[in-house]
Every structure is written in C-alpha cells, then in structure tokens.
Design an enzyme around this catalytic site. Structure first.
Site, PDB file in Angstrom:
ATOM      1  N   HIS A   1       4.427  62.138 -15.238  1.00 13.01           N
ATOM      2  CA  HIS A   1       4.692  61.793 -13.857  1.00 13.01           C
ATOM      3  C   HIS A   1       6.012  61.046 -13.751  1.00 13.01           C
ATOM      4  O   HIS A   1       6.566  60.592 -14.749  1.00 13.01           O
ATOM      5  CB  HIS A   1       3.558  60.945 -13.267  1.00 13.01           C
TER       6      HIS A   1
ATOM      7  N   HIS B   1       7.506  60.912 -17.606  1.00 13.66           N
ATOM      8  CA  HIS B   1       6.897  60.270 -18.766  1.00 13.66           C
ATOM      9  C   HIS B   1       5.381  60.335 -18.677  1.00 13.66           C
ATOM     10  O   HIS B   1       4.799  60.559 -17.614  1.00 13.66           O
ATOM     11  CB  HIS B   1       7.339  58.801 -18.880  1.00 13.66           C
TER      12      HIS B   1
ATOM     13  N   ASP C   1       2.265  57.676 -19.640  1.00 13.65           N
ATOM     14  CA  ASP C   1       2.211  56.225 -19.798  1.00 13.65           C
ATOM     15  C   ASP C   1       1.967  55.795 -21.241  1.00 13.65           C
ATOM     16  O   ASP C   1       1.025  56.238 -21.901  1.00 13.65           O
ATOM     17  CB  ASP C   1       1.104  55.630 -18.915  1.00 13.65           C
TER      18      ASP C   1
ATOM     19  N   ARG D   1      -1.246  49.276 -10.932  1.00 11.55           N
ATOM     20  CA  ARG D   1      -1.827  50.308 -11.792  1.00 11.55           C
ATOM     21  C   ARG D   1      -2.793  49.707 -12.808  1.00 11.55           C
ATOM     22  O   ARG D   1      -2.477  48.720 -13.479  1.00 11.55           O
ATOM     23  CB  ARG D   1      -0.708  51.038 -12.545  1.00 11.55           C
TER      24      ARG D   1
END
Length: 318
Positions: free
Chosen positions: A273, A111, A113, A288
């Site tokens: 990723h 995907h 983000d 994150r």
C-alpha cells in the site's frame, strides 16, 4: 454437485454471513452492517478475518464511535497486537501508530508494513481521524494476482529469489515522493529516520511468500527491499522495477477516498500500500493498529531470517 467457481478473483464468498460489496475486480471490498468493537461475537470475527484474506483489504464506513481503546480492543480479536518496533506509540494508546502528515508529506511509496523484521505484522487496521477535503487517498495492491499474472519465465525466476529488507534507506526519497523535497522536508526526513532507524534491521525474505492460511503465493517486495541476495545493486534495482511494476499495475490496485470515521483492515501478508501525497497544506491524521504475524515461508519451505539488528548511536547535537 459442481463446485462454484468465482467469475472474478474478488468475488464474494456466498457462504459469508456478512454483507460484502467488492470495490474492484481483484482487490478490496466494503463490509456493511457491522459496528466495530472489542465485543464482536466469534462468528463475526471469523467472517471478517476470512473476508480480509479473500479480498485483501476491507473497508468499514461510519465507525465514528471508535476510540483508541476500542480500536485496540477490536484489533486484539484477531491476534496479538504489536507496537511498531522503533517508533513510539501514539499518545494515550497502548500500541497504535499515529500517521500525522502535513504539506503533502507522507510515506508515498509502495510498501508492506515492517518487512524489515522477520515476523512482520499479519494485518493492519487503519482508522481515519482527520482527512483532507481533497487528496490523501490510500492505495492497495494485490500481491497474489500480481504473482499469478507473471509471465512463466519471470515466475520461475521470482520463485528462486530472496531479498534483503531494511529500515535503513533514503527517507527523503520516500517521504514526499510526490515531488522534490524542500530543505524543510529533508530536515524532517532526517529527523524521521533518526527515530525510525534508531535500531537498524536487515532481514532476508523470499520474494514469493506462501500464505499460511490460504496457501496462495504472493510477491513480497516494497520499498524496504535493498537488494536481492546474490545480485549487485544495479541488477537488483533493474529486476526490482520489473517485478514491482507487475504488483502495482492498475488491474491489481484499489484506491480509497477517506472519510473521517472509516476503517481499513488489510492482509499485510499479501498486499502492498501507499499514501498519495497530494493534499498540500491540509491535515491528514490516521491511527494504525498492527497484529503480530508469522515468519514467512517460501515455496521451498525455508523461512525468513533476520541477519542484522543493531542499535544506532544517538546523534550528538551540533
């Protein structure tokens, strides 16, 4: 004087003041000799940002000194930090998202983000806190070299496609994608969806996005894609598989084995990723930061647009 042409896509810019070591021929590089903080000088910040755009994802080792506040301060050097649109921030932070996984249960699906909104993050900065003794790697793929490598008929088709992205999907199929989900994992997926899709978004993006800085074209797909505009679900799935497989070919991918205190900073406009859910009962905790992005533009100049934003009613306990 002849222009220097890199011998491979992931070559280091000879003008960069940073010490950079490419990891693969197409994506990923380690930046050495930089201690991350919110106090970096403007020249270093500009050089890091240029390296992120060039190499798609860069890695910094040995950043054990970073606290949540320092992580957030570093991210703010590259734009406006933004919290996840639906998931609460990590305890004690302003906008960090905590990724805390147990029993091999992680977002083990390719995907980009937050593409279910229009101006999704331009960059993400992930910091490893607790990592498994073995397993739990993260893998990134280069959407630009994937686009460049498409056969001409597929490239012409992709140029015309738009896709509907949504956060309302089968969470059990994505979480723990390393194998069949147990009943406990299915319950965890349902609980996760209740938070993650508390507000349902649907956004239409071009399948080929033009990078706002480099001007390069990349394929914009990933697991938030529900269907292609104008195609039914069966045709959408078949075509999605063809294009997505070009993105995740081994030639376009870098795999990173985490150590505590390491940081990955990627260009969320040109990559996908996934976490590798192979770590069994071991703990895996990362945090994150994301940096607010621009509304994508397709090769025809049209912008992405959100077509649905609908808050869901809270579930009534049985």
């Amino acid at each position: 004087m002849a222009t220097l042409v890199p011998s491979y896509p992931n070559a280091v810019d000879p003008a960069s003041p940073l010490t950079i070591r490419p990891v693969t021929g197409r994506i990923g590089a380690v930046i050495e000799g930089v201690t991350l903080s919110g106090d970096l000088d403007a020249a270093t910040v500009a050089a890091i940002e240029a390296a992120v755009i060039r190499h798609k994802v860069v890695f910094f080792r040995g950043q054990h000194h970073l606290t949540d506040a320092a992580h957030e301060a570093f991210a703010s050097l590259f734009g406006d930090p933004v919290a996840h649109p639906t998931v609460p921030v990590a305890e004690g932070s302003q906008y960090l998202l905590e990724l805390d996984s147990r029993e091999g249960y992680a977002a083990s699906s390719w995907h980009t983000d937050v593409t279910f909104v229009d101006a999704y993050p331009k960059g993400s900065i992930l910091r490893a806190i607790t990592v498994p003794e073995a397993g739990g790697d993260t893998v990134w793929a280069n959407g630009e070299t994937a686009y460049e490598g498409l056969p001409e008929p597929l490239r012409q088709l992709a140029n015309k496609l738009w896709a509907v992205h949504t956060n309302n999907y089968d969470y059990a199929a994505v979480l723990g994608a390393g194998g069949p989900a147990s009943e406990a994992q299915k319950a965890q997926a349902a609980a996760h969806k209740a938070v993650f899709a508390a507000t349902v978004y649907e956004t239409v993006h071009p399948v080929v996005r033009v990078h706002p800085v480099s001007g390069q074209r990349s394929l914009l797909l990933g697991h938030f894609v529900r269907e292609f505009a104008g195609l039914n679900k069966a045709d959408s799935q078949a075509l999605y598989n063809v294009l997505q497989n070009h993105i995740t070919r081994e030639e376009n991918v870098v795999r990173w084995r985490w150590q505590p205190g390491e940081v990955a900073f990627w260009d969320n406009r040109s990559t996908q990723h996934r976490a590798v859910a192979d770590f069994g009962l071991q703990r895996r905790t990362l945090r994150r930061a994301t940096i607010n992005g621009e509304v994508p533009v397709g090769i025809d100049g049209r912008q992405s647009r959100t077509v649905k934003k609908e808050k869901q009613a809270a579930a009534i306990p049985a």
